[in-house]
Write a protein that holds these residues in place. Structure first.
Motif, PDB file in Angstrom:
ATOM      1  N   PRO A 135       2.285  -4.571   0.378  1.00 40.65           N
ATOM      2  CA  PRO A 135       1.650  -4.077  -0.879  1.00 40.65           C
ATOM      3  C   PRO A 135       2.075  -2.461  -1.702  1.00 40.65           C
ATOM      4  N   THR A 145      -6.037   3.465  -6.483  1.00 43.28           N
ATOM      5  CA  THR A 145      -5.860   2.124  -8.163  1.00 43.28           C
ATOM      6  C   THR A 145      -5.558   3.029  -9.302  1.00 43.28           C
ATOM      7  N   ASP A 174      -2.211  -8.889   1.422  1.00 38.52           N
ATOM      8  CA  ASP A 174      -1.773  -9.256  -0.127  1.00 38.52           C
ATOM      9  C   ASP A 174      -2.159 -10.814  -0.121  1.00 38.52           C
ATOM     10  N   TYR A 184      -6.185 -10.005  -1.526  1.00 41.84           N
ATOM     11  CA  TYR A 184      -6.293  -9.501  -2.967  1.00 41.84           C
ATOM     12  C   TYR A 184      -6.368 -10.092  -4.344  1.00 41.84           C
ATOM     13  N   HIS A 233      -1.299  -4.599  -5.790  1.00 41.22           N
ATOM     14  CA  HIS A 233      -2.365  -4.380  -5.751  1.00 41.22           C
ATOM     15  C   HIS A 233      -3.257  -3.312  -6.758  1.00 41.22           C
TER      16      HIS A 233
END
Length: 495
Positions: free
Chosen positions: A18, A28, A74, A77, A152
């Motif tokens: 990711p 994030t 991965d 998510y 993500h």
């Protein structure tokens, strides 16, 4: 330590580590914005003009491989679950917004597009271009969802998808990520400001026909454009989007009523089908392409719509919100082009409203209604490119932000009017914008983004079909770009 991408691919296990923001807490990335901005940008064919919260030197923070994140994440998510939506839209609401965003004043130019292809060839070609445009939307949304999951990130816009794709693609292309984002934003600005120029020509041409008929004068259409300038400047000094939203509602009502009356006139006393040629000529097809793709292409609509859905997985697939919506859009555009050209033949104007009778009050009222609707739409079309431009030059007016933004708005409005005065022929203008901007945004860029994003995916990188179909889309876009631009410039010169 997770194994490298190349090793994983060789072992048949494609798992890209990711990509996460290069910040202290690997926070994030989320997108800002309001519901009203979402709705406005959906209707007027552009991504949300919001920037990712984590910024560095005016660009998205570079994404780098994080050795602390296990590759297995991965698979777990789900970007859809991490989207924080205040008012998520249902499938039905998204379907309606897709129709509103794709059905614009361009539909009035479809009879002219069909005229340059022939009655039946034009209809079939409209369906073909509609299918290609829809497929390009599919691959853009699919790639954006793939990149969101892999890196993500809850959601991505058009330009951001290109940037992340280049950062996640071959190492040699990483340095071009900011350029990819800038190029797409540049074409979006050119497209939207080009549409503003087209609106000026459209409004002036319709008003000229009405005023000239009742006054007995024959004023140059450029005079009407110059007279519009002060009103456009005043209207576009409004910076609050909430104050512009009533204009959108009024414009929608006027266009709806105007289109209904226009269809009434088009469908009266239609000539026989064999009175129009099946095929026009090869030399005229570029004009058809530029006009049709200008009318049909809504690539900027899709990601804001998908990002705001309650069930984003319903947007693409079969059946899906996108497929159903685009089927209706293409069908309506095909019917309008078919009936309009069948009715008016070689006398078909750049916009079918100019073909309506000049001796009937109801027909003349249509021209006034749609001209007023397009005039009001100008300010909403103008809003997004102004936000993109202002965001990039705002730092030059530190302490004088209000002066700088108002000056930018005034100068840009004047520029669009002057360009319209310089190129007052509506038909070639539509072809030019369609060929230059929408063949790149709607055809070439989605294919390039998919190629870059899936460059080492075992299901794609070794597939000849993957390379052939994206090569075809890029070639088709380049061909349309070159031929449409050449023909439209020739029409401007001859006009």
């Amino acid at each position: 330590m997770p194994k490298s991408n190349s090793a994983a691919a060789l072992n048949g296990d494609y798992r890209q580590t990711p990509m996460v923001p290069k910040t202290k807490k690997n926070a994030t990335i989320v997108k800002g914005g309001t519901e009203l901005v979402d709705m406005m940008t959906v209707k007027y064919k552009c991504d949300k003009n919001t920037a990712m919260i984590n910024m560095e030197a005016g660009s998205t923070v570079p994404l780098v491989d994080s050795p602390n994140v296990d590759a297995e994440i991965d698979d777990d998510y789900n970007p859809f679950e991490h989207r924080k939506l205040t008012h998520p839209t249902s499938d039905y609401d998204t379907f309606i917004h897709l129709l509103k965003g794709s059905l614009g004043s361009g539909i009035l130019s479809m009879p002219r597009a069909v005229m340059h292809a022939g009655l039946w060839v034009g209809v079939l070609a409209t369906f073909a271009i509609g299918a290609i445009c829809t497929y390009c939307v599919h691959i853009l949304v699919k790639t954006a969802q793939h990149l969101c999951k892999r890196n993500h990130i809850p959601s991505l816009g058009f330009a951001e998808t290109a940037e992340i794709a280049f950062l996640s693609g071959p190492p040699a292309l990483h340095k071009y990520s900011r350029l990819a984002k800038a190029v797409i934003n540049t074409f979006l600005v050119i497209d939207l400001l080009g549409c503003c120029c087209i609106y000026v020509v459209f409004v002036s041409s319709n008003l000229k026909q009405v005023v000239d008929h009742y006054t007995g004068q024959d004023m140059d259409v450029r005079i009407y454009m110059a007279l519009l300038m002060p009103f456009l400047i005043l209207l576009n000094l409004i910076r609050n989007l909430k104050l512009l939203s009533p204009f959108s509602m009024i414009a929608n009502i006027l266009i709806g009523v105007g289109m209904a009356i226009s269809f009434y006139y088009i469908c009266i006393d239609l000539p026989p089908l064999d009175s129009r040629p099946v095929f026009a000529s090869w030399s005229q097809l570029p004009v058809f392409f530029g006009t049709a793709i200008f009318a049909l292409e809504g690539i900027g609509v899709v990601l804001p719509l998908e990002n705001n859905m309650e069930n984003p997985h319903h947007f693409i697939g079969c059946p899906s919100v996108l497929n159903l919506g685009m089927c209706i859009v293409v069908l309506m555009y095909s019917i309008t082009g078919f009936l309009g050209y069948l009715k008016y033949g070689e006398n078909t104007k750049a916009t079918v409203t100019l073909n309506l009778p000049t001796d009937q009050v109801m027909a003349q009222s249509v021209k006034v209604m749609i001209a007023l609707a397009v005039f009001l739409t100008y300010s909403l079309q103008f809003y997004v490119p102004m936000e993109i431009i202002w965001k990039n030059i705002k730092h030059r007016f530190e302490g004088k932000e209000n002066f700088g933004e108002y000056a930018l708005r005034i100068v840009t409005v004047i520029g669009t009017v002057l360009l319209a005065i310089a190129l007052p022929n509506l038909g070639p203008f539509i072809t030019l914008i369609g060929a230059v901007c929408l063949s790149t945004l709607g055809l070439m860029f989605p294919a390039i983004i998919e190629l870059v994003a899936f460059w080492n995916h075992p299901d794609y990188c070794n597939s000849k079909w993957f390379l052939i179909k994206n090569g075809f889309l890029v070639t088709f876009g380049v061909l349309g770009f070159i031929t449409g631009t050449k023909v439209s410039i020739q029409e401007f010169t001859e006009g």
